[in-house]
Design a protein around this motif. Structure first.
Motif, PDB file in Angstrom:
ATOM      1  N   LEU A   1       0.829  -1.209   0.000  1.00 29.43           N
ATOM      2  CA  LEU A   1       0.000   0.000   0.000  1.00 29.43           C
ATOM      3  C   LEU A   1       0.862   1.257   0.000  1.00 29.43           C
ATOM      4  O   LEU A   1       0.545   2.243  -0.671  1.00 29.43           O
ATOM      5  CB  LEU A   1      -0.934  -0.018   1.207  1.00 29.43           C
ATOM      6  N   ALA A   2       1.964   1.215   0.744  1.00 28.06           N
ATOM      7  CA  ALA A   2       2.873   2.362   0.755  1.00 28.06           C
ATOM      8  C   ALA A   2       3.495   2.573  -0.619  1.00 28.06           C
ATOM      9  O   ALA A   2       3.663   3.717  -1.080  1.00 28.06           O
ATOM     10  CB  ALA A   2       3.953   2.161   1.808  1.00 28.06           C
ATOM     11  N   ALA A   3       3.837   1.468  -1.303  1.00 33.44           N
ATOM     12  CA  ALA A   3       4.391   1.576  -2.654  1.00 33.44           C
ATOM     13  C   ALA A   3       3.385   2.195  -3.613  1.00 33.44           C
ATOM     14  O   ALA A   3       3.773   2.840  -4.602  1.00 33.44           O
ATOM     15  CB  ALA A   3       4.825   0.202  -3.150  1.00 33.44           C
ATOM     16  N   ALA A   4       2.113   2.020  -3.328  1.00 36.70           N
ATOM     17  CA  ALA A   4       1.049   2.594  -4.158  1.00 36.70           C
ATOM     18  C   ALA A   4       0.747   4.038  -3.793  1.00 36.70           C
ATOM     19  O   ALA A   4      -0.164   4.645  -4.383  1.00 36.70           O
ATOM     20  CB  ALA A   4      -0.208   1.742  -4.031  1.00 36.70           C
ATOM     21  N   GLY A   5       1.480   4.592  -2.820  1.00 40.66           N
ATOM     22  CA  GLY A   5       1.293   5.985  -2.442  1.00 40.66           C
ATOM     23  C   GLY A   5       0.234   6.234  -1.399  1.00 40.66           C
ATOM     24  O   GLY A   5      -0.124   7.388  -1.131  1.00 40.66           O
ATOM     25  N   GLU A   6      -0.254   5.176  -0.788  1.00 41.16           N
ATOM     26  CA  GLU A   6      -1.279   5.329   0.248  1.00 41.16           C
ATOM     27  C   GLU A   6      -0.643   5.689   1.584  1.00 41.16           C
ATOM     28  O   GLU A   6       0.449   5.207   1.917  1.00 41.16           O
ATOM     29  CB  GLU A   6      -2.051   4.011   0.409  1.00 41.16           C
ATOM     30  N   ARG A   7      -1.339   6.487   2.360  1.00 43.84           N
ATOM     31  CA  ARG A   7      -0.949   6.730   3.748  1.00 43.84           C
ATOM     32  C   ARG A   7      -1.622   5.640   4.585  1.00 43.84           C
ATOM     33  O   ARG A   7      -2.806   5.719   4.874  1.00 43.84           O
ATOM     34  CB  ARG A   7      -1.379   8.127   4.192  1.00 43.84           C
ATOM     35  N   VAL A   8      -0.843   4.613   4.914  1.00 43.31           N
ATOM     36  CA  VAL A   8      -1.396   3.406   5.503  1.00 43.31           C
ATOM     37  C   VAL A   8      -0.989   3.307   6.965  1.00 43.31           C
ATOM     38  O   VAL A   8       0.142   3.617   7.335  1.00 43.31           O
ATOM     39  CB  VAL A   8      -0.935   2.159   4.711  1.00 43.31           C
ATOM     40  N   ALA A   9      -1.926   2.854   7.796  1.00 43.59           N
ATOM     41  CA  ALA A   9      -1.645   2.579   9.201  1.00 43.59           C
ATOM     42  C   ALA A   9      -1.630   1.070   9.404  1.00 43.59           C
ATOM     43  O   ALA A   9      -2.608   0.385   9.089  1.00 43.59           O
ATOM     44  CB  ALA A   9      -2.694   3.229  10.096  1.00 43.59           C
ATOM     45  N   GLU A  10      -0.510   0.546   9.896  1.00 43.90           N
ATOM     46  CA  GLU A  10      -0.379  -0.879  10.209  1.00 43.90           C
ATOM     47  C   GLU A  10      -0.754  -1.056  11.672  1.00 43.90           C
ATOM     48  O   GLU A  10      -0.040  -0.598  12.561  1.00 43.90           O
ATOM     49  CB  GLU A  10       1.058  -1.334   9.953  1.00 43.90           C
ATOM     50  N   VAL A  11      -1.882  -1.695  11.936  1.00 40.78           N
ATOM     51  CA  VAL A  11      -2.455  -1.674  13.285  1.00 40.78           C
ATOM     52  C   VAL A  11      -2.973  -3.046  13.669  1.00 40.78           C
ATOM     53  O   VAL A  11      -3.097  -3.954  12.852  1.00 40.78           O
ATOM     54  CB  VAL A  11      -3.617  -0.652  13.365  1.00 40.78           C
ATOM     55  N   GLY A  12      -3.280  -3.168  14.964  1.00 39.49           N
ATOM     56  CA  GLY A  12      -3.998  -4.353  15.413  1.00 39.49           C
ATOM     57  C   GLY A  12      -3.298  -5.172  16.451  1.00 39.49           C
ATOM     58  O   GLY A  12      -2.689  -4.645  17.381  1.00 39.49           O
ATOM     59  N   ASN A  13      -3.313  -6.474  16.253  1.00 38.99           N
ATOM     60  CA  ASN A  13      -3.019  -7.458  17.270  1.00 38.99           C
ATOM     61  C   ASN A  13      -1.712  -7.236  18.016  1.00 38.99           C
ATOM     62  O   ASN A  13      -1.679  -7.338  19.236  1.00 38.99           O
ATOM     63  CB  ASN A  13      -3.026  -8.845  16.620  1.00 38.99           C
ATOM     64  N   VAL A  14      -0.624  -6.956  17.333  1.00 41.02           N
ATOM     65  CA  VAL A  14       0.660  -6.815  18.014  1.00 41.02           C
ATOM     66  C   VAL A  14       1.269  -5.434  17.815  1.00 41.02           C
ATOM     67  O   VAL A  14       2.431  -5.222  18.130  1.00 41.02           O
ATOM     68  CB  VAL A  14       1.674  -7.882  17.532  1.00 41.02           C
ATOM     69  N   GLY A  15       0.495  -4.496  17.316  1.00 42.53           N
ATOM     70  CA  GLY A  15       1.046  -3.175  17.044  1.00 42.53           C
ATOM     71  C   GLY A  15       0.203  -2.055  17.629  1.00 42.53           C
ATOM     72  O   GLY A  15      -0.338  -2.162  18.726  1.00 42.53           O
ATOM     73  N   THR A  16       0.084  -0.987  16.873  1.00 38.78           N
ATOM     74  CA  THR A  16      -0.692   0.173  17.283  1.00 38.78           C
ATOM     75  C   THR A  16      -2.160  -0.209  17.425  1.00 38.78           C
ATOM     76  O   THR A  16      -2.718  -0.879  16.549  1.00 38.78           O
ATOM     77  CB  THR A  16      -0.558   1.278  16.221  1.00 38.78           C
ATOM     78  N   PRO A  17      -2.814   0.180  18.505  1.00 38.06           N
ATOM     79  CA  PRO A  17      -4.247  -0.115  18.632  1.00 38.06           C
ATOM     80  C   PRO A  17      -5.044   0.447  17.460  1.00 38.06           C
ATOM     81  O   PRO A  17      -4.757   1.535  16.949  1.00 38.06           O
ATOM     82  CB  PRO A  17      -4.622   0.575  19.949  1.00 38.06           C
ATOM     83  N   VAL A  18      -6.059  -0.298  17.034  1.00 33.96           N
ATOM     84  CA  VAL A  18      -6.854   0.096  15.877  1.00 33.96           C
ATOM     85  C   VAL A  18      -7.540   1.432  16.121  1.00 33.96           C
ATOM     86  O   VAL A  18      -7.657   2.268  15.220  1.00 33.96           O
ATOM     87  CB  VAL A  18      -7.896  -0.988  15.552  1.00 33.96           C
ATOM     88  N   VAL A  19      -7.985   1.663  17.354  1.00 32.15           N
ATOM     89  CA  VAL A  19      -8.771   2.862  17.638  1.00 32.15           C
ATOM     90  C   VAL A  19      -7.959   4.130  17.418  1.00 32.15           C
ATOM     91  O   VAL A  19      -8.517   5.180  17.066  1.00 32.15           O
ATOM     92  CB  VAL A  19      -9.357   2.790  19.067  1.00 32.15           C
ATOM     93  N   GLU A  20      -6.652   4.070  17.579  1.00 35.41           N
ATOM     94  CA  GLU A  20      -5.830   5.254  17.348  1.00 35.41           C
ATOM     95  C   GLU A  20      -5.858   5.644  15.877  1.00 35.41           C
ATOM     96  O   GLU A  20      -6.021   6.822  15.531  1.00 35.41           O
ATOM     97  CB  GLU A  20      -4.394   5.003  17.808  1.00 35.41           C
TER      98      GLU A  20
END
Length: 491
Positions: free
Chosen positions: A134-153
């Motif tokens: 997604l980043a290669a496609a120019g999207e501002r992407v948030a990698e979130v969830g189970n072991v990373g940044t909480p989804v709600v943020e």
């Protein structure tokens, strides 16, 4: 498969509600922050957090509680959660809350779409690959969830274009209203049975990721359970079932032809009569070579890449950007990572950290990446109700010797005794947790032959002797490097 009772809405609007937040770790604190100014009252519950309002959830008076938001570590049968459900009080996951609170993107566009991944194994790698694409496609992407940044943020950040979401079965248990743009279940194998109670219940919770999916439900052609979860899902009209396979792809599938990763699902418009005939080249196995080892790219890495590509293609990403994203993805620590090489008489011994292999399915995939009879396997930990007979039967041919760690060793020792008594097995005394990995690595080195690999693929959780799988892997790497350093000094 029997579904859990559907969630209900709070008896009063969220702005007027009394919300109990169960768990005050990373997820719980993100929930508290998100609820600030959005609800009337918040009560936090956590025995391990000194700043929690209540230490013991059994002491919470539910008579004036309107909603419980639970962290994924809380079992469904915990008295607080069970009591709330029995009283008709809704219980939401942090993911459910995030979906309901999500905000519009910058420029007045609607909320950012979610692309979600679950499965017994491969979630983190697949989400990482998806994020890179997604980043290669120019999207501002948030990698979130189970072991990373909480989804709600990320859901409350208007600058995010798309969310790449890793979801565990724990999170999905109390998630009901999400409608992901595309979702994938990578595989389903026995895991966390002590938490879910049965494999059927575990699979049902995994399958919740497909509920209300909009464009694609991505499944593993080699895993019929994942296909059945797609067939059972209640999705948006027009949503497609898209398979991924390590073989040549059929219609509406992504797969492998010779050394090419190809797409027969999204290569033309859905209403194009030629859509069943051709295929788009997405990448080559060479584009993934940096994620492999001496034996080449492991099959499960290829499968993860195909699943990530399917989600990205459902989002509209070009084949060129899929290739660029996979090339740029560097992987993560503790996933078949070579951490040291030691000199021994007649050659070398390699040390590989796959501490992320926390269940039998993952450990089996890890062992499969090595030649027969060349692995000294460091295995064991917290079994989570699992058995190891099938794993030992299936992969004993790869193992020269085994070193068993952890406080929960009965099942793994029994499996070796029953099915591979010819394999030398060393049990590491669980006393003195601080030195367990040093002792394990030294024992494994003594058992290894030139050309062998000492592989940490525990097939078990880490919490019996370590804070996390990451700490377990770090201590393995440190012990391996110490051994390697001594062998260099001896030379």
């Amino acid at each position: 498969m029997t579904a859990a009772p559907e969630a209900v809405e709070p008896a009063v609007p969220l702005a007027s509600a009394h919300v109990v937040v169960a768990g005050l770790g990373v997820t719980g604190r993100a929930v508290v922050t998100a609820l600030a100014g959005r609800t009337a009252r918040v009560t936090t519950v956590d025995a391990a957090a000194p700043d929690a309002d209540v230490a013991d959830g059994r002491l919470v008076d539910l008579t004036d509680v309107d909603l419980v938001v639970t962290s994924p570590g809380w079992r469904p049968d915990h008295p607080l959660l069970a009591g709330a459900l029995a009283a008709g009080i809704p219980v939401w996951s942090e993911v459910e809350l995030a979906w309901r609170l999500r905000v519009d993107r910058a420029g007045g566009r609607g909320p950012a779409p979610w692309l979600g991944v679950t499965g017994t194994n491969g979630k983190t790698t697949t989400v990482g690959m998806l994020t890179s694409i997604l980043a290669a496609a120019g999207e501002r992407v948030a990698e979130v969830g189970n072991v990373g940044t909480p989804v709600v943020e990320a859901a409350l950040d208007p600058a995010v274009d798309v969310l790449a979401v890793e979801l565990s079965s724990f999170q999905l248990r109390f998630t009901r209203t999400t409608s992901l743009e595309a979702a994938a279940v990578l595989n389903v194998a026995p895991d966390h049975l002590d938490w879910h109670g049965s494999l059927e219940r575990y699979a049902v919770d995994k399958g919740r990721i497909f509920t209300h999916a909009q464009r694609a439900c991505v499944y593993n052609v080699a895993d019929p359970v994942t296909r059945r979860l797609v067939e059972d899902a209640d999705v948006v009209e027009g949503c497609r079932a898209v398979g991924f396979s390590l073989g040549a792809p059929g219609r509406a599938e992504l797969g492998v032809v010779d050394d090419l990763l190809v797409d027969r699902a999204f290569h033309t418009a859905a209403d194009d009569p030629s859509r069943h005939e051709g295929a788009d080249e997405l990448a080559t196995l060479g584009d993934l070579a940096h994620l492999g080892g001496d034996a080449g790219v492991p099959p499960h890495v290829v499968a993860n890449a195909l699943a990530a590509a399917a989600l990205a293609r459902a989002h509209g990403v070009s084949a060129d950007d899929v290739r660029a994203g996979l090339r740029a993805f560097t992987g993560g620590h503790h996933r078949i990572e070579t951490v040291a090489t030691a000199q021994v008489t007649g050659g070398t011994v390699r040390f590989v950290d796959d501490s992320k292999a926390t269940n039998g399915h993952a450990a089996s995939a890890s062992l499969a990446a090595f030649d027969a009879g060349t692995v000294v396997w460091v295995v064991g930990g917290l079994a989570k109700g699992a058995t190891f007979d099938d794993l030992v039967v299936r992969r004993a041919d790869r193992v020269r010797a085994a070193v068993v760690i952890g406080t929960d060793a009965t099942e793994i020792l029994g499996a070796f005794a029953r099915h591979a008594p010819q394999i030398p097995v060393v049990r590491i005394d669980p006393a003195d947790t601080g030195t367990v990995m040093t002792r394990a690595v030294e024992a494994a080195t003594a058992l290894a032959h030139p050309g062998d690999t000492v592989l940490l693929a525990p097939a078990s959780a880490s919490m019996d002797q370590f804070r996390s799988y990451a700490q377990r892997g770090d201590e393995f790497a440190a012990a391996a490097r110490a051994v390697a350093g001594r062998t260099m000094e001896d030379d």
